[in-house]
Design an enzyme around this catalytic site. Structure first.
Site, PDB file in Angstrom:
ATOM      1  N   LYS A   1      -1.796   9.323   1.349  1.00 52.79           N
ATOM      2  CA  LYS A   1      -3.491   9.848   1.185  1.00 52.79           C
ATOM      3  C   LYS A   1      -2.746   9.887   2.147  1.00 52.79           C
ATOM      4  O   LYS A   1      -4.157  10.572   3.326  1.00 52.79           O
ATOM      5  CB  LYS A   1      -4.362   9.786   1.225  1.00 52.79           C
ATOM      6  CG  LYS A   1      -4.723   8.079   0.697  1.00 52.79           C
ATOM      7  CD  LYS A   1      -5.566   7.764   0.727  1.00 52.79           C
ATOM      8  CE  LYS A   1      -6.871   5.984   0.307  1.00 52.79           C
ATOM      9  NZ  LYS A   1      -5.840   5.177   0.190  1.00 52.79           N
TER      10      LYS A   1
ATOM     11  N   HIS B   1      -5.351  -4.729  -3.400  1.00 49.97           N
ATOM     12  CA  HIS B   1      -5.099  -4.686  -1.821  1.00 49.97           C
ATOM     13  C   HIS B   1      -6.298  -4.692  -1.024  1.00 49.97           C
ATOM     14  O   HIS B   1      -7.058  -5.071  -1.502  1.00 49.97           O
ATOM     15  CB  HIS B   1      -5.229  -2.567  -2.139  1.00 49.97           C
ATOM     16  CG  HIS B   1      -5.389  -1.781  -0.701  1.00 49.97           C
ATOM     17  ND1 HIS B   1      -5.515  -2.538   0.517  1.00 49.97           N
ATOM     18  CD2 HIS B   1      -4.406  -0.620  -0.685  1.00 49.97           C
ATOM     19  CE1 HIS B   1      -5.613  -0.681   1.612  1.00 49.97           C
ATOM     20  NE2 HIS B   1      -5.020  -0.559   0.880  1.00 49.97           N
TER      21      HIS B   1
ATOM     22  N   GLU C   1       2.112  -0.885  -0.207  1.00 51.39           N
ATOM     23  CA  GLU C   1       1.888   0.563  -0.566  1.00 51.39           C
ATOM     24  C   GLU C   1       1.079   0.810   1.056  1.00 51.39           C
ATOM     25  O   GLU C   1       0.503   0.749   1.082  1.00 51.39           O
ATOM     26  CB  GLU C   1       0.638   0.729  -0.980  1.00 51.39           C
ATOM     27  CG  GLU C   1       1.855   0.099  -2.814  1.00 51.39           C
ATOM     28  CD  GLU C   1       0.301   0.240  -3.892  1.00 51.39           C
ATOM     29  OE1 GLU C   1      -0.602   0.173  -3.868  1.00 51.39           O
ATOM     30  OE2 GLU C   1       0.775   0.152  -4.906  1.00 51.39           O
TER      31      GLU C   1
HETATM   32  C1  LIG Z   1      -5.060   3.767   0.979  1.00 50.36           C
HETATM   33  C2  LIG Z   1      -4.417   3.102   0.076  1.00 50.36           C
HETATM   34  C3  LIG Z   1      -3.020   2.840   0.440  1.00 50.36           C
HETATM   35  C4  LIG Z   1      -3.040   2.342   1.828  1.00 50.36           C
HETATM   36  O1  LIG Z   1      -3.653   1.788   2.880  1.00 50.36           O
HETATM   37  P1  LIG Z   1      -3.631   1.619   4.276  1.00 50.36           P
HETATM   38  O2  LIG Z   1      -4.682   0.105   4.695  1.00 50.36           O
HETATM   39  O3  LIG Z   1      -3.362   2.861   4.833  1.00 50.36           O
HETATM   40  O4  LIG Z   1      -2.095   0.398   4.167  1.00 50.36           O
HETATM   41  C5  LIG Z   1      -2.394   1.443  -0.296  1.00 50.36           C
HETATM   42  N1  LIG Z   1      -2.482   1.761  -1.721  1.00 50.36           N
HETATM   43  C6  LIG Z   1      -3.615   2.063  -2.165  1.00 50.36           C
HETATM   44  C7  LIG Z   1      -4.483   2.251  -3.697  1.00 50.36           C
HETATM   45  C8  LIG Z   1      -4.999   3.351  -1.733  1.00 50.36           C
HETATM   46  O5  LIG Z   1      -5.452   3.526  -2.498  1.00 50.36           O
END
Ligand SMILES: *Cc1c(COP(=O)(O)O)cnc(C)c1O
Length: 389
Positions: free
Chosen positions: A54, A182, A257
């Site tokens: 994304k 996260h 991620e």
């Molecule tokens: C947006 C998102 C990420 C990426 O986050 P960054 O801060 O850009 O590294 C990873 N995992 C999930 C579930 C997300 O929603």
């Protein structure tokens, strides 16, 4: 902190590219994407990378990450089908949206995506119904008010519900295999990760005591990129996280991620001043890209972009606005800059994450064109773009 080199076009390249391709123009460095990916792999060798697309789903980034052997974090049927159409097997994707649509789950079934996350009992039934036997990680909530964008305001089960939800998932026939979190986007210290890992370890132990051997730990995204006025030590951060993983999660499969970290530093925007005026004693500069375009990150991502002018002179506080007829379309107020004139070019480095991904064509303005630096650099007189910054 050690100075890192990031992709940044020089004046000759900016002028040549603007002349040839027009503005607004996004210039993507595949070499920088590869460096970012390799840096994570080097500092956290045990960690399997799922690129969170994304942040920037440009096809060339996806193809490169596919070819480098990366895995992918997806959140919708569209992202799943897009990757599948590029030949990415479902086994390389995790559907990491804790609140899934039936369409998303059906896309998982069609593309062979068997990994997903959840944070509530309602999702268990949905996953078990649409994707029986899927590997499911419980997303837990982490307190991190220091995050630039705190995703824990929206997602994550409380610590006290963890065991019950895992047991419920197992009872529903799912492969309840581990924990995900996260810490929040653009996290600039290891502490939130270490705190989250403490909680996750407790849950691993609690599950084991109840006869469930968890085997996957997903530490999410959040890894930071350079930002005006923010200091951090990335390699030290990764070292601390990695050490904790080795200490507390031996033999456990580790996933991450990253979104912003992979793509943020790999894109430069070249935008032009389309008009100048003066209001309340302050200069106003209108650019050909705005809040509805690449600068959507100002709004959605609360990002403070660095604007580089190739002119010299006294610094003044100015307002920068986008090209649309909406009064919301103002990116920066009181931003220090040298004086600009119509036709001047402005370079915005570190413009690859949460920028073009959320751009619109509001008011009939096209999204900025993209070129790949490695494709076009032969056309540019002095093709040495990167410099210390
Ligand atoms: C947006 C998102 C990420 C990426 O986050 P960054 O801060 O850009 O590294 C990873 N995992 C999930 C579930 C997300 O929603």
């Amino acid at each position: 902190m050690k100075k890192e080199k990031y992709f940044q076009l020089n004046q000759a390249a900016v002028e040549a590219l603007a002349e040839k391709y027009g503005t607004p123009l996004l210039v993507l460095s595949l070499e920088q994407i590869e460096k970012n990916y390799n840096l994570l792999r080097t500092h956290m060798p045990r960690v399997k990378v799922f690129y969170a697309i994304k942040a920037n789903p440009h096809r060339r980034i996806l193809e490169l990450m596919r070819d480098l052997g990366s895995n992918f974090d997806v959140a919708s049927d569209g992202e799943i089908m897009g990757l599948a159409s590029l030949g990415v097997d479902g086994s390389r994707m995790i559907y990491a949206n804790p609140m899934k649509t039936v369409n998303g789950l059906r896309a998982c079934r069609n593309a062979g995506v068997g990994k997903m996350t959840f944070d509530s009992a309602g999702e268990i039934d949905k996953m078990a119904r649409e994707c029986p036997g899927a590997t499911a990680l419980l997303r837990i909530r982490i307190d991190n008010s220091s995050a630039h964008v705190d995703l824990n305001k929206k997602f994550g089960a409380g610590r006290e519900q963890a065991l019950e939800l895992l047991q419920k998932a197992k009872a529903a026939g799912l492969d309840a295999a581990g924990i995900a979190f996260h810490v929040g986007s653009q996290t600039t210290s290891a502490d939130p990760y270490l705190n989250a890992l403490d909680i996750a370890r407790e849950i691993f132990e609690e599950a084991a005591a109840n006869g469930m051997q968890l085997r996957i730990m997903d530490i999410g995204g959040g890894f930071p990129i350079p930002e005006p006025k923010v200091r951090f030590n990335l390699t030290e951060m990764l070292k601390q996280i990695n050490a904790r993983l080795d200490e507390d999660f031996p033999g456990v499969e580790i996933w991450c991620e990253p979104g912003r970290f992979i793509c943020g530093t790999a894109v430069n925007l070249i935008t032009s001043v389309i008009g100048v005026t003066e209001r309340g004693g302050q200069p106003w500069y209108f650019l050909d890209d705005g809040l509805y375009g690449t600068f959507s990150g100002v709004l959605f991502d609360q990002w403070d972009f660095k604007l580089i002018s190739f002119k010299e002179g006294e610094q003044v506080a100015a307002t920068f606005a986008g090209p649309s007829c909406d009064s919301l379309d103002i990116m920066f107020r009181g931003k220090m800059t040298v004086r600009q004139e119509e036709g001047d070019l402005i370079l915005v480095p570190i413009c690859g994450a949460y920028t073009s991904a959320s751009a619109t064509t509001f008011n009939g303005f096209s999204k900025a064109n993209f070129v790949v630096w490695e494709d076009v650099k032969g056309e540019v007189p002095d093709a040495s773009p990167a410099k210390e910054q």
